[in-house]
Write a protein that holds these residues in place. Sequence first.
Motif, PDB file in Angstrom:
ATOM      1  N   LEU A 105     -11.093   9.159 -11.663  1.00 51.74           N
ATOM      2  CA  LEU A 105     -11.893   8.737 -10.403  1.00 51.74           C
ATOM      3  C   LEU A 105     -11.628   9.369  -9.539  1.00 51.74           C
ATOM      4  O   LEU A 105     -10.095  10.194  -9.346  1.00 51.74           O
ATOM      5  N   ASN A 106     -12.455  10.663  -8.987  1.00 53.57           N
ATOM      6  CA  ASN A 106     -12.028  11.412  -7.621  1.00 53.57           C
ATOM      7  C   ASN A 106     -11.764  10.199  -6.069  1.00 53.57           C
ATOM      8  O   ASN A 106     -12.562  10.469  -5.497  1.00 53.57           O
ATOM      9  N   CYS A 107     -10.505   9.715  -6.429  1.00 59.94           N
ATOM     10  CA  CYS A 107      -9.845   8.722  -5.230  1.00 59.94           C
ATOM     11  C   CYS A 107      -9.061   9.254  -5.191  1.00 59.94           C
ATOM     12  O   CYS A 107      -7.680   9.510  -6.229  1.00 59.94           O
ATOM     13  N   LYS A 108      -7.932   8.641  -4.182  1.00 60.88           N
ATOM     14  CA  LYS A 108      -7.010   8.598  -3.764  1.00 60.88           C
ATOM     15  C   LYS A 108      -6.298   7.548  -3.174  1.00 60.88           C
ATOM     16  O   LYS A 108      -7.076   6.807  -2.522  1.00 60.88           O
ATOM     17  N   PHE A 109      -4.848   6.859  -3.374  1.00 60.53           N
ATOM     18  CA  PHE A 109      -4.240   5.968  -2.594  1.00 60.53           C
ATOM     19  C   PHE A 109      -3.588   5.918  -1.832  1.00 60.53           C
ATOM     20  O   PHE A 109      -2.404   6.618  -2.473  1.00 60.53           O
ATOM     21  N   SER A 110      -3.099   5.221  -0.695  1.00 52.39           N
ATOM     22  CA  SER A 110      -1.626   5.232   0.433  1.00 52.39           C
ATOM     23  C   SER A 110      -1.520   4.252   0.685  1.00 52.39           C
ATOM     24  O   SER A 110      -2.030   3.422   0.874  1.00 52.39           O
ATOM     25  N   VAL A 111      -0.083   3.715   0.640  1.00 51.89           N
ATOM     26  CA  VAL A 111       0.417   2.730   1.242  1.00 51.89           C
ATOM     27  C   VAL A 111       0.012   2.453   3.381  1.00 51.89           C
ATOM     28  O   VAL A 111       0.454   3.479   3.718  1.00 51.89           O
ATOM     29  N   VAL A 112      -0.753   2.236   4.049  1.00 51.21           N
ATOM     30  CA  VAL A 112      -0.625   2.464   5.435  1.00 51.21           C
ATOM     31  C   VAL A 112      -1.327   0.868   5.314  1.00 51.21           C
ATOM     32  O   VAL A 112      -1.619   0.691   5.244  1.00 51.21           O
ATOM     33  N   ASP A 113      -0.266   1.084   6.665  1.00 53.86           N
ATOM     34  CA  ASP A 113      -0.306  -0.411   8.188  1.00 53.86           C
ATOM     35  C   ASP A 113      -1.695   0.165   8.855  1.00 53.86           C
ATOM     36  O   ASP A 113      -0.970   0.448   9.703  1.00 53.86           O
ATOM     37  N   ILE A 114      -2.978  -0.100   8.946  1.00 53.19           N
ATOM     38  CA  ILE A 114      -3.771   0.896   9.640  1.00 53.19           C
ATOM     39  C   ILE A 114      -3.359   0.005  11.838  1.00 53.19           C
ATOM     40  O   ILE A 114      -3.799   0.807  12.113  1.00 53.19           O
ATOM     41  N   THR A 115      -2.725  -1.026  11.761  1.00 57.93           N
ATOM     42  CA  THR A 115      -2.771  -1.440  12.777  1.00 57.93           C
ATOM     43  C   THR A 115      -0.891  -0.924  13.342  1.00 57.93           C
ATOM     44  O   THR A 115      -0.509  -1.169  14.020  1.00 57.93           O
ATOM     45  N   GLU A 116      -0.190   0.408  12.248  1.00 54.04           N
ATOM     46  CA  GLU A 116       0.885   0.518  12.703  1.00 54.04           C
ATOM     47  C   GLU A 116       0.517   2.398  12.341  1.00 54.04           C
ATOM     48  O   GLU A 116       1.538   2.748  13.065  1.00 54.04           O
ATOM     49  N   GLN A 117       0.156   3.267  12.111  1.00 56.44           N
ATOM     50  CA  GLN A 117      -0.047   3.720  11.786  1.00 56.44           C
ATOM     51  C   GLN A 117      -1.831   4.538  11.661  1.00 56.44           C
ATOM     52  O   GLN A 117      -2.581   3.325  10.950  1.00 56.44           O
ATOM     53  N   ALA A 118      -2.836   5.463  11.942  1.00 56.54           N
ATOM     54  CA  ALA A 118      -3.388   6.350  11.204  1.00 56.54           C
ATOM     55  C   ALA A 118      -3.006   6.625  10.273  1.00 56.54           C
ATOM     56  O   ALA A 118      -2.237   7.282   9.914  1.00 56.54           O
ATOM     57  N   PRO A 119      -4.256   6.396   8.761  1.00 60.72           N
ATOM     58  CA  PRO A 119      -4.363   7.871   7.739  1.00 60.72           C
ATOM     59  C   PRO A 119      -4.249   9.225   7.691  1.00 60.72           C
ATOM     60  O   PRO A 119      -4.957   9.428   9.337  1.00 60.72           O
ATOM     61  N   SER A 120      -3.811   9.421   6.693  1.00 67.47           N
ATOM     62  CA  SER A 120      -3.976  11.126   6.821  1.00 67.47           C
ATOM     63  C   SER A 120      -5.218  11.719   6.332  1.00 67.47           C
ATOM     64  O   SER A 120      -6.157  11.471   5.700  1.00 67.47           O
ATOM     65  N   GLY A 121      -5.340  13.036   7.124  1.00 67.74           N
ATOM     66  CA  GLY A 121      -7.099  13.468   6.634  1.00 67.74           C
ATOM     67  C   GLY A 121      -7.766  13.260   8.034  1.00 67.74           C
ATOM     68  O   GLY A 121      -7.620  12.389   8.871  1.00 67.74           O
ATOM     69  N   ILE A 122      -8.791  14.043   8.092  1.00 69.11           N
ATOM     70  CA  ILE A 122     -10.197  13.582   8.837  1.00 69.11           C
ATOM     71  C   ILE A 122     -11.320  13.092   7.931  1.00 69.11           C
ATOM     72  O   ILE A 122     -11.414  14.013   6.435  1.00 69.11           O
ATOM     73  N   TYR A 123     -12.369  12.085   8.533  1.00 70.76           N
ATOM     74  CA  TYR A 123     -12.967  12.047   7.569  1.00 70.76           C
ATOM     75  C   TYR A 123     -14.430  12.070   7.718  1.00 70.76           C
ATOM     76  O   TYR A 123     -14.727  11.877   9.152  1.00 70.76           O
ATOM     77  N   GLU A 124     -15.908  12.319   7.636  1.00 66.69           N
ATOM     78  CA  GLU A 124     -17.007  12.061   7.764  1.00 66.69           C
ATOM     79  C   GLU A 124     -17.192  10.232   8.039  1.00 66.69           C
ATOM     80  O   GLU A 124     -17.751  10.444   8.619  1.00 66.69           O
ATOM     81  N   ALA A 125     -16.815   9.307   7.417  1.00 67.82           N
ATOM     82  CA  ALA A 125     -17.108   7.971   7.213  1.00 67.82           C
ATOM     83  C   ALA A 125     -15.894   7.878   6.840  1.00 67.82           C
ATOM     84  O   ALA A 125     -15.110   8.035   6.203  1.00 67.82           O
ATOM     85  N   ALA A 126     -15.852   5.716   7.644  1.00 72.67           N
ATOM     86  CA  ALA A 126     -14.479   4.899   6.609  1.00 72.67           C
ATOM     87  C   ALA A 126     -15.976   3.960   6.618  1.00 72.67           C
ATOM     88  O   ALA A 126     -16.592   3.430   7.342  1.00 72.67           O
ATOM     89  N   TYR A 127     -15.427   2.899   6.148  1.00 68.62           N
ATOM     90  CA  TYR A 127     -15.601   1.635   6.057  1.00 68.62           C
ATOM     91  C   TYR A 127     -14.732   0.611   5.032  1.00 68.62           C
ATOM     92  O   TYR A 127     -13.635   0.362   5.386  1.00 68.62           O
ATOM     93  N   SER A 128     -14.350  -0.158   5.866  1.00 71.15           N
ATOM     94  CA  SER A 128     -13.456  -1.873   5.813  1.00 71.15           C
ATOM     95  C   SER A 128     -13.949  -3.310   5.695  1.00 71.15           C
ATOM     96  O   SER A 128     -14.864  -3.828   6.409  1.00 71.15           O
ATOM     97  N   LEU A 129     -13.632  -3.385   4.394  1.00 69.77           N
ATOM     98  CA  LEU A 129     -14.955  -4.781   4.172  1.00 69.77           C
ATOM     99  C   LEU A 129     -13.930  -6.295   4.356  1.00 69.77           C
ATOM    100  O   LEU A 129     -12.504  -5.978   3.747  1.00 69.77           O
ATOM    101  N   ASP A 130     -13.712  -6.966   5.331  1.00 67.60           N
ATOM    102  CA  ASP A 130     -13.120  -8.418   4.778  1.00 67.60           C
ATOM    103  C   ASP A 130     -11.684  -8.339   5.119  1.00 67.60           C
ATOM    104  O   ASP A 130     -10.366  -8.352   4.473  1.00 67.60           O
ATOM    105  N   LEU A 131     -11.443  -7.432   6.440  1.00 66.33           N
ATOM    106  CA  LEU A 131      -9.757  -6.982   7.269  1.00 66.33           C
ATOM    107  C   LEU A 131      -9.397  -7.190   8.315  1.00 66.33           C
ATOM    108  O   LEU A 131      -8.835  -7.924   8.796  1.00 66.33           O
TER     109      LEU A 131
END
Length: 227
Positions: A105-131
């Motif tokens: 699959l054309n994807c990757k996964f990283s351990v990130v706590d969004i309340t502590e740090q921003a993920p790496s990279g810049i994105y056209e779009a994002a989504y967050s369900l049930d968080l």
Amino acid sequence: MIDQTSSKEAQYQIQFDTLQEMGPVQMGPYASHSWRSDPRRLTFLLARYKFCSKILAGKSNVLEIGCSDGYGMRLLLQTVDFVHGVDFDPLFINWGTKHAQDEALNCKFSVVDITEQAPSGIYEAAYSLDLIEHIEPEKEHLYWENICKVLEPHGVFIVGTPNITASPYASEWSQEGHINLKSADSLKTAMQQYFHNVFIFSMNDEVVHTGFYPMAHYLLAMGVGVR
């Protein structure tokens, strides 16, 4: 068992050939538990991902915040080029990473706590369900801020969360974990602090609509244009 090597209908043969070649698809811990304990609920969850896949179709670089084991990401990968999934739980990330490798699959996964740090990279779009409903209210501003840091100026962000008006009907397990529920008004107000344009949708089961917000079980909000 009937000894048969070819399907009786030729158009179905590819299904058996693919199974023979690649084996059955494995569900991760989240989807497996949902399928075993409440399969109808899994259809509701996947419908939320379908909504995101339709809205974000054509995007080349997308971020999922709170991706769990990546069970819904495959719907996004039907319409976008690449997804980066982040979650604070390494168990989910490890499973998602291995599954993506096995399935190419054309994807990757990283351990990130969004309340502590921003993920790496810049994105056209994002989504967050049930968080967001699981985030302590005093930390919620960090959730929004860290997401906005990695979105392009005209980026799109979709957030999905159970409606506070539906909380009396939630399971005991859900009620324990949902510490930051929103109404349509409070979700829109929160998002307007970070995005120039905000659109609210209602959802009941698999159906997305713009009906009477207090009667919606689930809410989806889309922000466009980072402030």
